[in-house]
Design a protein around this motif. Structure first.
Motif, PDB file in Angstrom:
ATOM      1  N   GLU A 179      73.288  58.108  92.730  1.00 35.62           N
ATOM      2  CA  GLU A 179      74.717  58.079  92.394  1.00 35.62           C
ATOM      3  C   GLU A 179      75.090  56.841  91.588  1.00 35.62           C
ATOM      4  N   GLY A 180      74.130  55.951  91.368  1.00 37.04           N
ATOM      5  CA  GLY A 180      74.392  54.749  90.598  1.00 37.04           C
ATOM      6  C   GLY A 180      75.007  53.618  91.402  1.00 37.04           C
ATOM      7  N   ARG A 181      74.959  53.721  92.719  1.00 35.83           N
ATOM      8  CA  ARG A 181      75.530  52.678  93.575  1.00 35.83           C
ATOM      9  C   ARG A 181      74.596  51.477  93.638  1.00 35.83           C
ATOM     10  N   ARG A 182      75.179  50.286  93.852  1.00 41.00           N
ATOM     11  CA  ARG A 182      74.389  49.075  94.101  1.00 41.00           C
ATOM     12  C   ARG A 182      74.047  49.085  95.582  1.00 41.00           C
ATOM     13  N   VAL A 183      72.845  49.498  95.905  1.00 41.38           N
ATOM     14  CA  VAL A 183      72.412  49.672  97.281  1.00 41.38           C
ATOM     15  C   VAL A 183      71.097  48.932  97.476  1.00 41.38           C
ATOM     16  N   ALA A 184      70.853  48.509  98.692  1.00 43.44           N
ATOM     17  CA  ALA A 184      69.556  47.953  99.094  1.00 43.44           C
ATOM     18  C   ALA A 184      69.236  48.523 100.463  1.00 43.44           C
ATOM     19  N   ALA A 185      67.958  48.526 100.799  1.00 39.39           N
ATOM     20  CA  ALA A 185      67.529  49.031 102.102  1.00 39.39           C
ATOM     21  C   ALA A 185      66.551  48.027 102.710  1.00 39.39           C
ATOM     22  N   ALA A 186      66.878  47.542 103.898  1.00 40.83           N
ATOM     23  CA  ALA A 186      65.981  46.700 104.680  1.00 40.83           C
ATOM     24  C   ALA A 186      65.353  47.608 105.732  1.00 40.83           C
ATOM     25  N   LEU A 187      64.057  47.817 105.629  1.00 39.31           N
ATOM     26  CA  LEU A 187      63.408  48.870 106.400  1.00 39.31           C
ATOM     27  C   LEU A 187      62.318  48.336 107.333  1.00 39.31           C
TER      28      LEU A 187
END
Length: 125
Positions: free
Chosen positions: A114-122
């Motif tokens: 979707e073009g969002r500024r996202v990050a994932a800490a997994l």
């Protein structure tokens, strides 16, 4: 037939798969916990969910630009982040959404598409 596969720019970090102890991000296998940003994936040195402190989020807090949302994958099952830690992170401008790691992987890819500024800490499953 209509192709509904989201178009994600080739230079973006897409989470391909997860397995016990590892993640594959943009065709690169990462052993252990990781933080996935749209432009890079880094190893995340964290002993476990119960041991999380604000210091474990330093890379995300220092990111420029900071993600609109950080998805925290808590491992194989959903866990609750202590409200004190959540509050401190929010005060530093970090919007956090906690879910199990498989859900965080899927959600990251959707938000990325979707073009969002996202990050994932997994954390691993």
């Amino acid at each position: 037939m209509v192709d509904i596969t989201p178009i994600i720019p080739a230079d973006r970090q897409v989470i391909d798969t997860y397995a016990p102890g590892r993640f594959r991000v943009s065709n690169v296998v990462h052993e252990g916990a990781v933080i996935v940003f749209p432009d890079r994936t880094i190893a995340w040195d964290v002993p476990g969910f119960a041991d999380l402190t604000v210091d474990h989020f330093a890379a995300v807090l220092a990111a420029d630009p900071k993600p609109d949302v950080l998805l925290l994958g808590s491992g194989a099952r959903m866990q609750l982040l202590p409200s004190v830690l959540r509050k401190v992170l929010r005060e530093q401008g970090l919007v956090l959404d906690v879910m199990d790691s498989p859900a965080a992987c899927r959600t990251y890819n959707v938000l990325l598409a979707e073009g969002r500024r996202v990050a994932a800490a997994l954390l691993t499953v």
